[in-house]
Write a protein that holds these residues in place. Structure first.
Motif, short mmCIF file in Angstrom:
data_model
loop_
_atom_site.label_atom_id
_atom_site.label_comp_id
_atom_site.label_asym_id
_atom_site.label_seq_id
_atom_site.Cartn_x
_atom_site.Cartn_y
_atom_site.Cartn_z
N THR A 1 39.80 29.83 32.71
CA THR A 1 40.86 30.52 33.45
C THR A 1 41.24 31.82 32.76
OG1 THR A 1 41.71 28.40 34.25
CG2 THR A 1 43.22 30.27 34.33
N TRP A 2 41.38 31.78 31.45
CA TRP A 2 41.73 32.96 30.67
C TRP A 2 40.67 34.05 30.82
CZ3 TRP A 2 39.90 34.31 25.42
CH2 TRP A 2 40.64 35.33 24.82
N LEU A 3 39.41 33.68 30.67
CA LEU A 3 38.32 34.65 30.79
C LEU A 3 38.19 35.18 32.22
CD1 LEU A 3 35.62 32.93 28.56
CD2 LEU A 3 36.81 35.08 28.07
N THR A 4 38.41 34.33 33.20
CA THR A 4 38.33 34.76 34.60
C THR A 4 39.41 35.79 34.89
OG1 THR A 4 37.39 32.63 35.27
CG2 THR A 4 38.39 33.97 36.99
N GLU B 1 41.01 41.80 50.72
CA GLU B 1 40.82 41.51 49.30
C GLU B 1 41.58 40.28 48.80
OE1 GLU B 1 40.90 43.57 44.92
OE2 GLU B 1 41.07 44.83 46.68
N LYS B 2 42.82 40.14 49.18
CA LYS B 2 43.61 39.00 48.70
C LYS B 2 43.01 37.67 49.14
CE LYS B 2 48.02 41.31 48.19
NZ LYS B 2 49.44 41.35 48.53
N LEU B 3 42.54 37.62 50.36
CA LEU B 3 41.91 36.40 50.86
C LEU B 3 40.55 36.18 50.21
CD1 LEU B 3 42.76 36.65 54.69
CD2 LEU B 3 44.10 35.63 52.84
N ARG B 4 39.81 37.27 50.06
CA ARG B 4 38.48 37.19 49.43
C ARG B 4 38.60 36.69 47.99
NH1 ARG B 4 36.70 42.22 50.32
NH2 ARG B 4 37.41 42.96 48.30
N GLN B 5 39.60 37.17 47.25
CA GLN B 5 39.80 36.71 45.87
C GLN B 5 39.99 35.20 45.83
OE1 GLN B 5 43.28 38.88 44.65
NE2 GLN B 5 42.08 40.41 43.55
N ALA B 6 40.85 34.69 46.69
CA ALA B 6 41.13 33.25 46.70
C ALA B 6 39.87 32.45 47.03
CB ALA B 6 42.24 32.94 47.70
N VAL B 7 39.10 32.90 48.00
CA VAL B 7 37.87 32.20 48.40
C VAL B 7 36.84 32.22 47.26
CG1 VAL B 7 35.86 32.33 49.94
CG2 VAL B 7 38.16 32.53 50.87
N GLN C 1 33.76 29.99 42.14
CA GLN C 1 34.03 29.71 40.74
C GLN C 1 34.52 28.28 40.51
OE1 GLN C 1 33.53 31.77 37.97
NE2 GLN C 1 32.32 32.83 39.51
N GLU C 2 34.78 27.56 41.60
CA GLU C 2 35.20 26.16 41.57
C GLU C 2 36.46 25.94 40.72
OE1 GLU C 2 31.69 24.04 40.38
OE2 GLU C 2 30.75 24.31 42.33
N LEU C 3 37.41 26.86 40.86
CA LEU C 3 38.69 26.72 40.19
C LEU C 3 39.65 26.01 41.13
CD1 LEU C 3 38.97 30.30 38.67
CD2 LEU C 3 38.38 28.20 37.47
N ASN C 4 40.63 25.31 40.57
CA ASN C 4 41.60 24.64 41.42
C ASN C 4 42.76 25.59 41.74
OD1 ASN C 4 43.66 24.43 39.38
ND2 ASN C 4 42.58 22.67 38.53
N VAL C 5 43.64 25.16 42.63
CA VAL C 5 44.73 25.99 43.11
C VAL C 5 45.65 26.41 41.96
CG1 VAL C 5 46.73 26.03 44.66
CG2 VAL C 5 44.59 25.01 45.42
N ASN C 6 45.90 25.52 41.02
CA ASN C 6 46.74 25.85 39.87
C ASN C 6 46.13 26.97 39.05
OD1 ASN C 6 48.41 23.75 40.62
ND2 ASN C 6 47.51 22.31 39.19
N GLU C 7 44.83 26.86 38.77
CA GLU C 7 44.14 27.88 37.96
C GLU C 7 44.11 29.22 38.69
OE1 GLU C 7 40.91 25.22 35.48
OE2 GLU C 7 40.54 25.55 37.62
N ILE C 8 43.87 29.18 39.99
CA ILE C 8 43.84 30.43 40.77
C ILE C 8 45.21 31.09 40.75
CG2 ILE C 8 43.49 31.42 43.06
CD1 ILE C 8 41.45 29.13 43.54
N GLY C 9 46.25 30.30 40.90
CA GLY C 9 47.60 30.84 40.84
C GLY C 9 47.88 31.51 39.51
N ALA C 10 47.43 30.86 38.42
CA ALA C 10 47.64 31.44 37.09
C ALA C 10 46.85 32.74 36.93
CB ALA C 10 47.22 30.44 36.01
N ILE C 11 45.64 32.77 37.45
CA ILE C 11 44.80 33.97 37.33
C ILE C 11 45.38 35.14 38.13
CG2 ILE C 11 42.56 34.95 38.01
CD1 ILE C 11 41.37 32.17 37.26
N LEU C 12 45.79 34.86 39.36
CA LEU C 12 46.27 35.93 40.24
C LEU C 12 47.76 36.21 40.08
CD1 LEU C 12 44.35 35.01 43.53
CD2 LEU C 12 43.72 36.68 41.78
N GLY C 13 48.46 35.35 39.34
CA GLY C 13 49.88 35.55 39.13
C GLY C 13 50.71 35.27 40.37
N ILE C 14 50.28 34.28 41.16
CA ILE C 14 51.00 33.90 42.36
C ILE C 14 51.25 32.39 42.34
CG2 ILE C 14 50.12 35.82 43.74
CD1 ILE C 14 48.10 33.93 45.00
N SER C 15 52.10 31.93 43.24
CA SER C 15 52.43 30.50 43.28
C SER C 15 51.30 29.69 43.91
CB SER C 15 53.72 30.29 44.07
OG SER C 15 53.50 30.58 45.44
N GLN C 16 51.32 28.39 43.67
CA GLN C 16 50.32 27.50 44.25
C GLN C 16 50.38 27.51 45.78
OE1 GLN C 16 50.93 23.71 42.40
NE2 GLN C 16 50.81 24.59 40.36
#
Length: 173
Positions: free
Chosen positions: A68-71, A122-128, A134-149
């Protein structure tokens, strides 16, 4: 967690970086390529990601996973590169067979899906990309993008709707 810290402390920074590179270089290259749509730039972004990780290694507290940190570093690096003016003049269409380290032969369905994903806002593409590629979960994606789950879940839902409509020949705009 303390046991993990002791293991990390017992190996040197160089070895720790080498382990990170071995474990994450391939997935970061694919991620950067999907963001930048240029293999040379993606390779540069991955290299810069590891340089930034090297510099910030002592400050990594382990609140998130190493991946998550590296991503997060890689995405910020890609965004920095994309802000550069000359990138706007490059043909940035992407085909599945162009992705680094393709695991299986590319089918027409894959080609259409990849093109549809790359046409998302772009915002939707990032999440996808983070969720499916990258097979990250919703929590990890939220942490990476700085948004809520819930925001991540909402973006994924909207992306699926747009992809479904696009692949069925409709346009949701």
């Amino acid at each position: 967690m303390a046991e993990k810290r002791m293991d990390e402390a017992s190996i040197g920074r160089e070895e720790r970086l080498r382990i990170m590179i071995d474990a994450h270089q391939g997935s970061l290259l694919r991620l950067c390529y999907l963001y930048l749509r240029d293999l040379g730039l993606a390779e540069d972004a991955v290299q810069e990601t590891f340089v930034k990780a090297w510099r910030g290694l002592e400050g990594f507290r382990g609140d998130s996973s190493e991946k998550t940190w590296l991503t997060r570093i890689a995405i910020r690096t890609c965004c920095d590169i994309r802000r550069g003016g000359w990138l706007r003049h490059v043909d940035r269409r992407i085909l599945p067979e162009d992705l680094p380290q393709a695991a299986v032969p590319v089918r027409d369905d894959d080609r259409n899906l990849t093109a549809a994903v790359m046409n998302l806002p772009e915002k939707l593409r990032q999440a996808v990309i983070l969720y499916y590629y990258q097979e990250l979960n919703v929590n990890e994606i939220g942490a990476i993008l700085g948004i809520s789950q819930p925001s991540v879940s909402n973006r994924l839902k909207r992306a699926r709707e747009k992809l479904r409509a696009q692949l069925e020949g409709r346009d949701l705009e």
